[in-house]
Design a protein around this motif. Structure first.
Motif, mmCIF file in Angstrom:
data_model
loop_
_atom_site.group_PDB
_atom_site.id
_atom_site.type_symbol
_atom_site.label_atom_id
_atom_site.label_comp_id
_atom_site.label_asym_id
_atom_site.label_seq_id
_atom_site.Cartn_x
_atom_site.Cartn_y
_atom_site.Cartn_z
ATOM 1 N N ASP B 251 -10.622 43.869 2.476
ATOM 2 C CA ASP B 251 -9.449 44.091 1.645
ATOM 3 C C ASP B 251 -8.403 42.992 1.787
ATOM 4 O O ASP B 251 -7.812 42.566 0.808
ATOM 5 C CB ASP B 251 -8.822 45.447 2.015
ATOM 6 N N ILE B 252 -8.180 42.570 3.038
ATOM 7 C CA ILE B 252 -7.066 41.653 3.320
ATOM 8 C C ILE B 252 -7.565 40.518 4.205
ATOM 9 O O ILE B 252 -8.349 40.749 5.133
ATOM 10 C CB ILE B 252 -5.893 42.376 4.029
ATOM 11 N N ILE B 253 -7.101 39.302 3.897
ATOM 12 C CA ILE B 253 -7.481 38.109 4.670
ATOM 13 C C ILE B 253 -6.198 37.430 5.143
ATOM 14 O O ILE B 253 -5.203 37.413 4.428
ATOM 15 C CB ILE B 253 -8.281 37.120 3.773
ATOM 16 N N ASP B 254 -6.254 36.873 6.344
ATOM 17 C CA ASP B 254 -5.123 36.110 6.874
ATOM 18 C C ASP B 254 -5.326 34.621 6.635
ATOM 19 O O ASP B 254 -6.400 34.077 6.951
ATOM 20 C CB ASP B 254 -5.015 36.322 8.393
ATOM 21 N N THR B 255 -4.309 33.959 6.120
ATOM 22 C CA THR B 255 -4.365 32.501 5.921
ATOM 23 C C THR B 255 -3.000 31.904 6.242
ATOM 24 O O THR B 255 -2.039 32.624 6.483
ATOM 25 C CB THR B 255 -4.700 32.145 4.458
ATOM 26 N N CYS B 256 -2.941 30.585 6.218
ATOM 27 C CA CYS B 256 -1.670 29.878 6.378
ATOM 28 C C CYS B 256 -1.433 28.962 5.194
ATOM 29 O O CYS B 256 -2.373 28.565 4.502
ATOM 30 C CB CYS B 256 -1.678 29.027 7.657
ATOM 31 N N THR B 258 -0.828 25.279 3.806
ATOM 32 C CA THR B 258 -1.581 24.114 4.249
ATOM 33 C C THR B 258 -1.030 23.396 5.491
ATOM 34 O O THR B 258 -1.792 23.101 6.405
ATOM 35 C CB THR B 258 -1.763 23.149 3.074
ATOM 36 N N PRO B 259 0.277 23.108 5.579
ATOM 37 C CA PRO B 259 0.720 22.356 6.767
ATOM 38 C C PRO B 259 0.585 23.143 8.071
ATOM 39 O O PRO B 259 0.577 22.550 9.145
ATOM 40 C CB PRO B 259 2.197 22.070 6.466
ATOM 41 N N TYR B 260 0.466 24.465 7.993
ATOM 42 C CA TYR B 260 0.302 25.282 9.190
ATOM 43 C C TYR B 260 -1.149 25.693 9.390
ATOM 44 O O TYR B 260 -1.431 26.580 10.199
ATOM 45 C CB TYR B 260 1.169 26.538 9.080
ATOM 46 N N ALA B 261 -2.059 25.077 8.647
ATOM 47 C CA ALA B 261 -3.440 25.560 8.622
ATOM 48 C C ALA B 261 -4.377 24.679 9.449
ATOM 49 O O ALA B 261 -4.027 23.592 9.886
ATOM 50 C CB ALA B 261 -3.930 25.635 7.185
ATOM 51 N N TYR B 262 -5.585 25.210 9.644
ATOM 52 C CA TYR B 262 -6.687 24.516 10.328
ATOM 53 C C TYR B 262 -6.396 24.266 11.816
ATOM 54 O O TYR B 262 -5.509 24.856 12.365
ATOM 55 C CB TYR B 262 -7.077 23.225 9.579
ATOM 56 N N ARG B 263 -7.197 23.401 12.436
ATOM 57 C CA ARG B 263 -7.151 23.207 13.889
ATOM 58 C C ARG B 263 -7.298 24.580 14.585
ATOM 59 O O ARG B 263 -8.221 25.305 14.259
ATOM 60 C CB ARG B 263 -5.850 22.493 14.270
ATOM 61 N N THR B 264 -6.413 24.914 15.533
ATOM 62 C CA THR B 264 -6.535 26.224 16.183
ATOM 63 C C THR B 264 -5.822 27.324 15.399
ATOM 64 O O THR B 264 -5.754 28.456 15.858
ATOM 65 C CB THR B 264 -5.943 26.181 17.603
ATOM 66 N N HIS B 266 -5.265 28.848 11.183
ATOM 67 C CA HIS B 266 -6.129 29.553 10.224
ATOM 68 C C HIS B 266 -6.431 28.669 9.023
ATOM 69 O O HIS B 266 -5.724 27.701 8.766
ATOM 70 C CB HIS B 266 -5.431 30.829 9.768
ATOM 71 N N ALA B 267 -7.466 29.021 8.300
ATOM 72 C CA ALA B 267 -7.773 28.282 7.078
ATOM 73 C C ALA B 267 -6.610 28.426 6.104
ATOM 74 O O ALA B 267 -5.832 29.375 6.162
ATOM 75 C CB ALA B 267 -9.065 28.795 6.457
ATOM 76 N N ALA B 268 -6.501 27.465 5.202
ATOM 77 C CA ALA B 268 -5.400 27.454 4.239
ATOM 78 C C ALA B 268 -5.694 28.395 3.075
ATOM 79 O O ALA B 268 -6.846 28.709 2.779
ATOM 80 C CB ALA B 268 -5.168 26.036 3.725
ATOM 81 N N ILE B 269 -4.632 28.798 2.409
ATOM 82 C CA ILE B 269 -4.755 29.735 1.301
ATOM 83 C C ILE B 269 -5.243 29.063 0.003
ATOM 84 O O ILE B 269 -6.010 29.643 -0.773
ATOM 85 C CB ILE B 269 -3.406 30.456 1.044
ATOM 86 N N GLU B 270 -4.815 27.813 -0.237
ATOM 87 C CA GLU B 270 -5.020 27.212 -1.555
ATOM 88 C C GLU B 270 -6.494 27.091 -1.947
ATOM 89 O O GLU B 270 -6.852 27.427 -3.082
ATOM 90 C CB GLU B 270 -4.316 25.845 -1.628
#
Ligand SMILES: [Co+2]
Ligand SMILES: [Co+2]
Lengths: 506, 506
Positions: B251-256, B258-264, B266-270
């Protein structure tokens, strides 16, 4: 999306020597070519590939990409390395894994169409020096530009991989031009040319996961040759597109070793290996062996290249790719161009004008060199056109394109623009419709005469013929006629330490 | 894997105001909590969230995570910020989007079990200050540690999200302990406690795509509450796991962003938004709006935080996660510990001892604080044990664990180890089996007395009760009793420019 039947769960087995899967996904590793070309300005040196070469040979890659693309240029120009020598040297360490190169069709490893005699000689020499797989692409997907090199690849008994440049006019696969039919037809063209495998070459990271699924599925239904997916990480979609392509039955996937992965490069191999364990598509790779290679890369090699990474942004993806369906580098080039002309306020107009120019120029794919051709003309139009006149300043490259020098465009070029571009054009006002290289005079013999004794063998001569100015300079370094400047020397771990200390003091 | 029927292709529509999909994937954005906690040492300041807050409120997120985890600690300790004030301030800009916090169950936002009276007061104050969703987890998945806070959440009429920490003993989902049944049973436990949603909390990025598929599918079949997936990018698998979870009906996914994404993080939303356009799970988000937010982040905010990024490696994933099924940070901590003790040559033994210690200690999940507990005891065993005696040096935390102070372990603790650990243990040699907080005396009133007039309200008092030393120091800064030191002042764009110039000169 109800038929993802290509991936089936099998038994879980984590052993390094687990039995082979029913239909393992084959992997080509790009670290030694596209990896450093994407992340480190193509500055990878042969000496920094040797420490991992024997280990990489043990992984079980379908192939390793080691050559071609921009490497030939940067090696002799910036690294004082003989490009031919790299193949021979690495071949001594890679005893089992085939080598692949990126061949720009009639552009070879340069930026213009070369004459047939030079193209023939180049392919022959690459094969002779040890190249096994020739991944061949043309910016316009005009396969007449393949004819000469493919003849050579076949003559040498090597693997001809035909690429279809993946490009779009809509945010996703579809529309009037680059739809499923377009790619199926191109794949059939490649098959009828004798392609040993067919590659979807997604230079910009444009292919979305479900489009990859539908495209690969359609290709598998329509052609027999193995299907290979090359999709850059730039937009962040490629790990998902890889997986959906595998679920659609793709045969070969391109990845990089972790230190050469992500950003504008490709997704890493290790997560994919773990993902596929316990399925009929298990790669069979040993993750511990991959970890060993990564550790050498990180400890011994990366410190010398790290300074070349683009760290201007924290983001490691470029969502402009998603917004404008253009290669990551293309828009930043446009921004830089506008900035230099003190016209950054026109960026909005540029975004609007870009698809119009592309349409006028026959909806060509946006890939080197066509992305630059469309980009520069777009900036010209925004800066110089007025309500009375469009295309006031037409670049030479656009004129060449209108003349037919790059090949046939996806749809016809706008007739008015073409006419205007060719007005007074030196080669003639009537565009050609033949294979572009047919209008080129042979050039190898002339080059041989020019370079004379400075070239000691055919490899030197071909190098000079492709890159006369920098090639000649390189040959002078090679044979001790001139001393190579400091800039072409390798960065050593000593240099790294010195620089680090300076920065720490700051 | 033949039933990926949850994602169906619908019509392509790229408009920002396209009609809503049949069952949109809901998205929680983590940039303002887990994003900067993962990438920038939890140093994000409220003033750097305000410039994007109103724009983020327009995106359509199911929730934004803004609080909890390590933020409460770092804010008052390192940033001279009142943690409670952040909720109230951001709430003025986020008028529509619910707020979520990470609550460490009976550990609240600290690192030990607090007494019930303090836990009750904390939850009440968080709800009163504006918190809407309480994502609650316990390192041992012992839900007796949820009881007190859940009572408070329900009393305040807020959303109780129950987490199951995702952990493994094998390279992939399965084995005797953490198999599908384990997670299904935990989910049922949460549902019977009244969970409004259930989160698979994959702190280490361990969950592989097909395991995510199977797990989410099983959960959807067994519980009614919405299922939420939280999976860090650390191992590089999460973009694929997200997609397979969506195909299984998550139902729900967590993302960030882009500048707060990846590395340790979360994957980016875009990329996910683009992926789902044209399907029944389309998020409905406008990518242009997301791009606008990213541009503000990159230009105005990132320059102040960039220096906090870990740039010790070029790789942006950590494949140790795949090799050892341990959180990314855990092994590097072990390496640092060994290095300090000049015993780095023992790292191989540590890798071998780690799963033995974990088994002895009841196969507990490896997550803060249990990863440290297992890690330090492992190093002790390797350094101090000999063939005659194991567990020569048992840490205080292991003793507490053996006593039952953290809760019930997944399987019983090794009886010999437990007996040895509790020999002479101050609280008693017989382990408890009750809910751990039951042995704790109330503590809020005592704390109120201690801090006296320096605390002006219940929020100050609760802050002091959770963090007596740094809390008291913060209250002195807050009320002008002491001047905050330079280190807690924000880094300005001026500082950034100065530092950049110094480095350029180097
Ligand atoms: Co490429
Ligand atoms: Co997290």
């Amino acid at each position: 999306m109800s038929e993802h039947t290509q991936v089936k769960m099998t038994e879980m087995n984590y052993d390094a020597d687990r039995p082979a899967a029913e239909n393992p996904v084959k992997i080509m590793d790009l670290s030694l070519r596209d990896g450093h070309q994407s992340l480190f300005a193509t500055r990878g040196r042969t000496e920094d590939m040797i420490p991992v070469a024997e280990l990489m040979d043990e992984v079980g890659f379908w192939a390793v990409e080691t050559w071609g693309g921009a490497t030939f240029d940067t090696m002799h120009r910036f690294l004082n390395e003989d490009p031919w020598e790299r193949i021979r040297t690495l071949k001594r360490y890679f005893k089992k894994t085939p080598f692949s190169m990126l061949l720009r069709a009639q552009n070879l490893v340069g930026y213009r169409n070369y004459a047939d005699d030079l193209a023939e000689a180049f392919v022959e020499r690459a094969a002779e020096n040890g190249m096994d797989i020739f991944r061949t692409f043309d910016a316009l997907n005009d396969y007449r530009n393949f004819e000469t090199v493919v003849k050579g690849i076949k003559k040498a008994g090597k693997h001809f991989q035909g690429c279809i440049c993946y490009t779009m006019t809509e945010p996703r696969l579809g529309g009037d031009v680059y739809n499923l039919d377009y790619f199926i037809n191109k794949a059939k063209d490649l098959e009828s040319m004798g392609a040993d495998s067919i590659c979807i070459k997604d230079m910009a990271g444009l292919i979305a996961p479900y489009d990859a699924y539908n495209l690969i599925k359609a290709l598998k239904e329509n052609v027999k040759a193995p299907i290979h997916l090359h999709s850059h990480f730039t937009s962040g979609m490629s790990p998902m597109s890889h997986l959906k392509a595998i679920e659609a039955g793709v045969d070969i996937i391109d990845t990089c070793m972790t230190p050469y992965a992500y950003r504008t490069s490709h997704a890493a191999i290790e997560p994919l290996v773990m993902t596929l364990i316990g399925t009929n598509r298990d790669t069979g790779f040993n993750i511990r062996k991959l970890a060993e290679i990564n550790e050498i890369f990180e400890k011994e090699i990366m410190p010398k290249y790290k300074h070349l990474l683009d760290d201007s942004k924290v983001s490691i993806i470029d969502i402009n790719v998603l917004l404008h369906q253009t290669p990551g580098g293309m828009l930043s080039n446009l921004v830089n161009q506008l900035r230099e002309m003190d016209a950054l306020d026109k960026i909005g107009e540029v975004y609007k004008e870009l698809p119009r120019v592309r349409r006028d120029l026959g909806q060509i794919p946006l890939v080197t060199p066509t992305s630059q051709i469309v980009g520069i003309q777009t900036v010209n139009n925004v800066l110089f056109d007025d309500e009375n006149e469009r295309y006031k300043m037409i670049t030479g490259q656009v004129k060449d394109l209108c003349y037919g020098l790059y090949g046939k465009t996806a749809v016809p070029i706008n007739a008015d623009v073409q006419k205007k571009a060719l007005k007074g054009y030196a080669r003639g006002e009537e565009p050609i419709t033949c294979r572009p290289a047919e209008v080129l005079e042979p050039e190898l013999e002339k080059a041989k005469e020019e370079i004379g004794d400075l070239a000691k063998d055919i490899d030197d001569q071909v190098l000079y013929a492709i890159y006369p100015v920098t090639g000649k300079k390189f040959l002078k370094w090679k044979y001790g006629v001139e001393t190579p400047p400091k800039e072409v020397l390798p960065r050593t771990m000593e240099d790294v330490k010195k620089d680090d200390e300076l920065v720490k003091k700051a």
